[in-house]
Write a protein that holds these residues in place. Structure first.
Motif, PDB file in Angstrom:
ATOM      1  N   HIS A 109       0.864  -1.175   0.000  1.00 59.83           N
ATOM      2  CA  HIS A 109       0.000   0.000   0.000  1.00 59.83           C
ATOM      3  C   HIS A 109       0.906   1.232   0.000  1.00 59.83           C
ATOM      4  N   LEU A 110       0.769   2.078  -1.029  1.00 61.87           N
ATOM      5  CA  LEU A 110       1.632   3.246  -1.202  1.00 61.87           C
ATOM      6  C   LEU A 110       0.847   4.545  -1.094  1.00 61.87           C
ATOM      7  N   ILE A 111       1.542   5.591  -0.682  1.00 61.67           N
ATOM      8  CA  ILE A 111       1.065   6.962  -0.834  1.00 61.67           C
ATOM      9  C   ILE A 111       1.847   7.502  -2.035  1.00 61.67           C
ATOM     10  N   VAL A 112       1.138   7.914  -3.091  1.00 59.73           N
ATOM     11  CA  VAL A 112       1.764   8.323  -4.346  1.00 59.73           C
ATOM     12  C   VAL A 112       1.600   9.832  -4.539  1.00 59.73           C
ATOM     13  N   PHE A 113       2.685  10.472  -4.991  1.00 58.88           N
ATOM     14  CA  PHE A 113       2.695  11.922  -5.209  1.00 58.88           C
ATOM     15  C   PHE A 113       3.655  12.249  -6.342  1.00 58.88           C
ATOM     16  N   LYS A 114       3.555  13.472  -6.861  1.00 59.22           N
ATOM     17  CA  LYS A 114       4.432  13.892  -7.947  1.00 59.22           C
ATOM     18  C   LYS A 114       5.552  14.757  -7.416  1.00 59.22           C
ATOM     19  N   LEU A 115       6.741  14.536  -7.952  1.00 57.63           N
ATOM     20  CA  LEU A 115       7.877  15.436  -7.758  1.00 57.63           C
ATOM     21  C   LEU A 115       8.299  15.804  -9.173  1.00 57.63           C
ATOM     22  N   GLY A 116       8.262  17.096  -9.522  1.00 56.96           N
ATOM     23  CA  GLY A 116       8.478  17.475 -10.914  1.00 56.96           C
ATOM     24  C   GLY A 116       7.379  16.853 -11.745  1.00 56.96           C
ATOM     25  N   ALA A 117       7.762  16.113 -12.779  1.00 56.04           N
ATOM     26  CA  ALA A 117       6.763  15.473 -13.640  1.00 56.04           C
ATOM     27  C   ALA A 117       6.620  13.984 -13.354  1.00 56.04           C
ATOM     28  N   GLU A 118       7.416  13.457 -12.416  1.00 60.68           N
ATOM     29  CA  GLU A 118       7.418  12.021 -12.154  1.00 60.68           C
ATOM     30  C   GLU A 118       6.590  11.665 -10.926  1.00 60.68           C
ATOM     31  N   GLU A 119       6.127  10.410 -10.900  1.00 60.06           N
ATOM     32  CA  GLU A 119       5.361   9.930  -9.752  1.00 60.06           C
ATOM     33  C   GLU A 119       6.271   9.137  -8.814  1.00 60.06           C
ATOM     34  N   TYR A 120       6.118   9.412  -7.530  1.00 56.81           N
ATOM     35  CA  TYR A 120       6.879   8.725  -6.486  1.00 56.81           C
ATOM     36  C   TYR A 120       5.894   8.127  -5.501  1.00 56.81           C
ATOM     37  N   GLY A 121       6.340   7.118  -4.791  1.00 55.78           N
ATOM     38  CA  GLY A 121       5.500   6.514  -3.774  1.00 55.78           C
ATOM     39  C   GLY A 121       6.321   6.134  -2.556  1.00 55.78           C
ATOM     40  N   VAL A 122       5.676   6.137  -1.403  1.00 54.22           N
ATOM     41  CA  VAL A 122       6.288   5.631  -0.173  1.00 54.22           C
ATOM     42  C   VAL A 122       5.275   4.686   0.464  1.00 54.22           C
ATOM     43  N   ARG A 123       5.787   3.714   1.169  1.00 54.97           N
ATOM     44  CA  ARG A 123       4.902   2.757   1.839  1.00 54.97           C
ATOM     45  C   ARG A 123       4.061   3.496   2.865  1.00 54.97           C
ATOM     46  N   ILE A 124       2.785   3.169   2.926  1.00 53.48           N
ATOM     47  CA  ILE A 124       1.864   3.885   3.801  1.00 53.48           C
ATOM     48  C   ILE A 124       2.278   3.766   5.267  1.00 53.48           C
ATOM     49  N   ASP A 125       2.931   2.664   5.637  1.00 52.77           N
ATOM     50  CA  ASP A 125       3.339   2.521   7.037  1.00 52.77           C
ATOM     51  C   ASP A 125       4.513   3.427   7.409  1.00 52.77           C
ATOM     52  N   GLN A 126       5.110   4.105   6.411  1.00 55.34           N
ATOM     53  CA  GLN A 126       6.177   5.062   6.696  1.00 55.34           C
ATOM     54  C   GLN A 126       5.614   6.475   6.881  1.00 55.34           C
ATOM     55  N   VAL A 127       4.327   6.650   6.607  1.00 57.17           N
ATOM     56  CA  VAL A 127       3.710   7.978   6.689  1.00 57.17           C
ATOM     57  C   VAL A 127       2.774   8.031   7.890  1.00 57.17           C
ATOM     58  N   LYS A 128       3.042   8.979   8.791  1.00 57.54           N
ATOM     59  CA  LYS A 128       2.210   9.129   9.988  1.00 57.54           C
ATOM     60  C   LYS A 128       0.914   9.863   9.648  1.00 57.54           C
ATOM     61  N   GLU A 129       1.035  10.933   8.839  1.00 60.15           N
ATOM     62  CA  GLU A 129      -0.148  11.697   8.432  1.00 60.15           C
ATOM     63  C   GLU A 129       0.171  12.559   7.221  1.00 60.15           C
ATOM     64  N   VAL A 130      -0.874  13.049   6.575  1.00 59.26           N
ATOM     65  CA  VAL A 130      -0.753  14.006   5.475  1.00 59.26           C
ATOM     66  C   VAL A 130      -1.556  15.225   5.883  1.00 59.26           C
TER      67      VAL A 130
END
Length: 166
Positions: A19-40
């Protein structure tokens, strides 16, 4: 033969997913595992701190905690497509064992679940270039999209972590 088909279907059902949280940096898409994110959260006011690298934008008060805010585009030297000046940003808050850090993104992060088998290891020459910055976990394939999967805990060097803690 029929039992083989049933077994194949069960293996597909049981395939491990990430399960990823996906976001753009520049024109590319990046993701981090949801368990690494405390909140948005919408990025609060940032107070600039002296003697910090330019990619550390400063500190913010998020739910009573003062945390450092990093701009990943600057950290990775990614240029924003020209003409794009976002009106506001979002902060992904991650909590490591020794520190808490916020990462600025300029688009509402999306939640996405991928089968682990759709994430390939990053090509070895990229890993070699970033020998002490091994923060690229792999490249995820989803429909016609490529998503660079980051290990958010490896983005800072140990020296930078020490600087943040002091």
């Amino acid at each position: 033969m029929e039992s083989q088909n049933i077994r194949d279907k069960k293996e597909k059902v049981a395939e491990e997913r990430v399960h990823l949280i996906v976001f753009k940096l520049g024109a590319e898409e990046y993701g981090v595992r949801i368990d690494q994110v405390k909140e948005v959260t919408i990025t609060p006011e940032i107070t600039r701190m002296p003697k910090t690298p330019s990619f550390i934008k400063g500190v913010s008060n998020i739910r009573g905690d003062i945390i450092a805010i990093m701009n990943l585009e600057e950290r990775f030297r990614i240029e924003r497509p020209s003409g794009e000046t976002p009106s506001h940003s979002y902060t992904l808050v991650m909590e490591a064992k020794d520190y808490t850090m916020g990462f600025i993104v300029y688009e509402v992060p999306q939640s996405l679940t991928l089968p682990v088998s759709s994430i390939d290891k990053a090509p070895s020459f990229i890993q070699d270039i970033n020998i002490n910055e091994n923060f690229i976990e792999g490249i995820g394939k989803y429909e016609d999209r490529l998503i660079i999967v980051l290990d958010i805990f490896k983005i800072l060097t140990s020296d930078e972590v020490l600087q943040l803690k002091s």
